[in-house]
Design a protein around this motif. Structure first.
Motif, PDB file in Angstrom:
ATOM      1  N   SER A 215      31.417  16.576  51.034  1.00 44.07           N
ATOM      2  CA  SER A 215      31.616  15.165  50.641  1.00 44.07           C
ATOM      3  C   SER A 215      31.733  14.308  51.910  1.00 44.07           C
ATOM      4  O   SER A 215      31.907  14.848  53.010  1.00 44.07           O
ATOM      5  N   TYR A 216      31.663  12.983  51.733  1.00 39.15           N
ATOM      6  CA  TYR A 216      31.815  12.100  52.893  1.00 39.15           C
ATOM      7  C   TYR A 216      33.192  12.323  53.554  1.00 39.15           C
ATOM      8  O   TYR A 216      33.302  12.286  54.781  1.00 39.15           O
ATOM      9  N   ALA A 217      34.209  12.563  52.720  1.00 40.04           N
ATOM     10  CA  ALA A 217      35.559  12.768  53.275  1.00 40.04           C
ATOM     11  C   ALA A 217      35.591  14.038  54.134  1.00 40.04           C
ATOM     12  O   ALA A 217      36.185  14.047  55.215  1.00 40.04           O
ATOM     13  N   GLU A 218      34.918  15.084  53.650  1.00 39.61           N
ATOM     14  CA  GLU A 218      34.895  16.338  54.430  1.00 39.61           C
ATOM     15  C   GLU A 218      34.057  16.178  55.701  1.00 39.61           C
ATOM     16  O   GLU A 218      34.440  16.671  56.763  1.00 39.61           O
ATOM     17  N   ILE A 219      32.922  15.483  55.585  1.00 40.52           N
ATOM     18  CA  ILE A 219      32.091  15.258  56.784  1.00 40.52           C
ATOM     19  C   ILE A 219      32.892  14.449  57.805  1.00 40.52           C
ATOM     20  O   ILE A 219      32.839  14.714  59.008  1.00 40.52           O
ATOM     21  N   SER A 220      33.661  13.504  57.294  1.00 38.17           N
ATOM     22  CA  SER A 220      34.497  12.690  58.171  1.00 38.17           C
ATOM     23  C   SER A 220      35.531  13.567  58.896  1.00 38.17           C
ATOM     24  O   SER A 220      35.781  13.388  60.093  1.00 38.17           O
ATOM     25  N   GLN A 221      36.091  14.537  58.162  1.00 36.69           N
ATOM     26  CA  GLN A 221      37.060  15.467  58.784  1.00 36.69           C
ATOM     27  C   GLN A 221      36.388  16.324  59.853  1.00 36.69           C
ATOM     28  O   GLN A 221      36.940  16.583  60.912  1.00 36.69           O
ATOM     29  N   VAL A 222      35.162  16.775  59.550  1.00 33.82           N
ATOM     30  CA  VAL A 222      34.445  17.653  60.484  1.00 33.82           C
ATOM     31  C   VAL A 222      34.042  16.909  61.742  1.00 33.82           C
ATOM     32  O   VAL A 222      34.222  17.394  62.864  1.00 33.82           O
ATOM     33  N   THR A 223      33.480  15.696  61.554  1.00 35.26           N
ATOM     34  CA  THR A 223      32.904  14.984  62.701  1.00 35.26           C
ATOM     35  C   THR A 223      33.894  14.060  63.410  1.00 35.26           C
ATOM     36  O   THR A 223      33.654  13.659  64.538  1.00 35.26           O
TER      37      THR A 223
END
Lengths: 172, 154
Positions: free
Chosen positions: A132-140
Motif C-alpha cells: 500500500s502507499y502507507a507501506e511504500i512510505s514506510q519502506v522508502t
C-alpha cells in the motif's frame, strides 16, 4: 517480541524469493541481487528480536532490502544523486539499445530498467510486491503524497516511452 | 481540477488508494472526458504488462550463504556496539575539489613556512656561529693530476 532462531528461518523461507526478486528488479544484476539479499537477511537475523510490531514486518524487511540495494547502486554509480527529486524520471546512464526488437513484455521490462532507481522502486513495490502507499512510505521514507505523485510520474513516463517505442516498431 | 490532476487520481484509483468522495468525483469526470478514460485504459494495460513478468527466484546458493551465516552467529549472542575507530583509522569520504584544495594548502603552506625559516636564518648571530663552525673544521685540499692525491691537513 519475536524470538530469533526458528523465527528467522521461517521469515527467511517466507520472504527469500520476494526479497531477491525486489533486489534483482532494482539492481538488474543476479550477483548483486544475491549479495543485497544476503546482507538483508544477515541484518534481519541480527535485529529480528528488536522488532516490536510484527504487523510492520513486511515493510521493515523491504526497507532493509532497499538500503542494501541502494548501497550497491551507490557503489556502482557513486556520482549519481539517487535521492534527487527531479522531473527527469529516466536513468540516462542506461542506454536504450535494440529495444524495438523486443517483444512487448520484454519492452516493458526494459523500460522499467531505464527508469531512475527511485521511480523504478516505486513501481516494483506497488506492482510486484503490492504494498500500500502507507507501506511504500514506510519502506522508502517518503510521504504518502510523494509516493502517489512518484507512481503517477513513473507510470506516465512508462506509458509515453512505450507508446513511442511501439509506434517506432510498427513503422519498421 | 485539471485533467493532469485527474490522471494522478486515476493512478491512485487503480492502486485502490482513493477515498470514496475522491472516487465519486473522478468517475464523474471520467464519464465526460475521453482523454482521462484513455489514460485509465492504458494504466490498466501497463499494469497487466508489468505483471506478466515472472518473478526471478532466489538461487539455492542464497540458502547456504544466509543460513550458514545465521548458524555461525549464536542466537544468544548480543549485538555488541562497534568500538569507534580512531580518526586516522577511519575512511574519509571527500569530494575531489576538497581534496585538491587541502593538498594545495599543504604544499603552499610548507613552501611559505620554509622560506620564512630560511629568511630568519640569515641573522648575524647565525652567520657568526656558522663561521666559527667552519673555522673549526679542518681544511682539506686535494691536488689534482696525481695518481695519489696529496692531502694537507691544517
Amino acid at each position: 517480541m519475536i524470538d530469533r532462531g526458528q523465527s528467522f528461518v521461517h521469515v527467511y523461507h517466507r520472504y527469500k524469493h520476494r526479497v531477491y526478486a525486489y533486489c534483482y528488479r532494482l539492481l538488474r544484476h543476479p550477483q548483486n541481487a544475491e549479495d543485497a539479499a544476503q546482507e538483508t537477511f544477515v541484518k534481519i537475523h541480527r535485529s529480528l528480536d528488536q522488532l516490536e510490531n510484527a504487523a510492520s514486518l513486511q515493510a521493515w524487511i523491504f526497507s532493509i532490502a532497499r538500503n542494501e540495494a541502494f548501497t550497491i547502486l551507490r557503489r556502482l554509480r557513486p556520482t549519481e544523486e539517487l535521492e534527487e527529486e527531479t522531473e527527469n524520471v529516466w536513468d540516462e546512464d542506461n542506454p536504450l539499445e535494440n529495444v524495438v526488437q523486443r517483444e512487448r513484455a520484454g519492452i516493458v521490462q526494459h523500460c522499467l530498467g531505464l527508469l531512475k532507481p527511485t521511480y523504478r522502486e516505486l513501481l516494483i513495490l506497488k506492482e510486484y510486491e503490492q504494498l500500500s502507499y502507507a507501506e511504500i512510505s514506510q519502506v522508502t521514507g517518503a510521504s504518502e503524497s510523494a509516493v502517489k505523485s512518484g507512481l503517477f510520474k513513473a507510470r506516465r513516463a512508462m506509458r509515453k516511452k512505450l507508446e513511442s517505442i511501439l509506434k517506432e516498431r510498427n513503422e519498421i | 481540477m485539471k485533467c493532469d490532476e485527474y490522471q494522478e487520481q486515476v493512478s491512485a484509483l487503480i492502486d485502490n488508494e482513493l477515498a470514496d468522495r475522491e472516487s465519486e468525483l473522478l468517475f464523474a469526470h471520467l464519464s465526460e472526458c475521453s482523454v482521462c478514460r484513455a489514460t485509465l485504459r492504458s494504466e490498466l494495460e501497463l499494469r497487466a504488462n508489468l505483471r506478466e513478468d515472472i518473478p526471478p527466484l532466489a538461487p539455492e546458493e542464497l540458502d547456504m550463504r544466509v543460513l550458514t551465516a545465521a548458524k555461525n552467529r549464536r542466537p544468544s549472542e548480543p549485538d555488541r556496539p562497534g568500538i569507534p575507530a580512531m580518526i586516522w583509522q577511519r575512511r574519509l569520504s571527500m569530494r575531489i575539489p576538497v581534496v585538491a584544495a587541502a593538498v594545495f594548502v599543504l604544499i603552499f603552506g610548507s613552501v611559505l613556512l620554509s622560506s620564512m625559516w630560511a629568511e630568519s636564518n640569515q641573522t648575524a648571530d647565525v652567520r657568526t656561529v656558522q663561521t666559527a663552525f667552519l673555522m673549526a673544521v679542518p681544511t682539506v685540499e686535494v691536488r689534482a693530476y696525481t695518481m695519489e692525491p696529496v692531502v694537507t691537513i691544517q
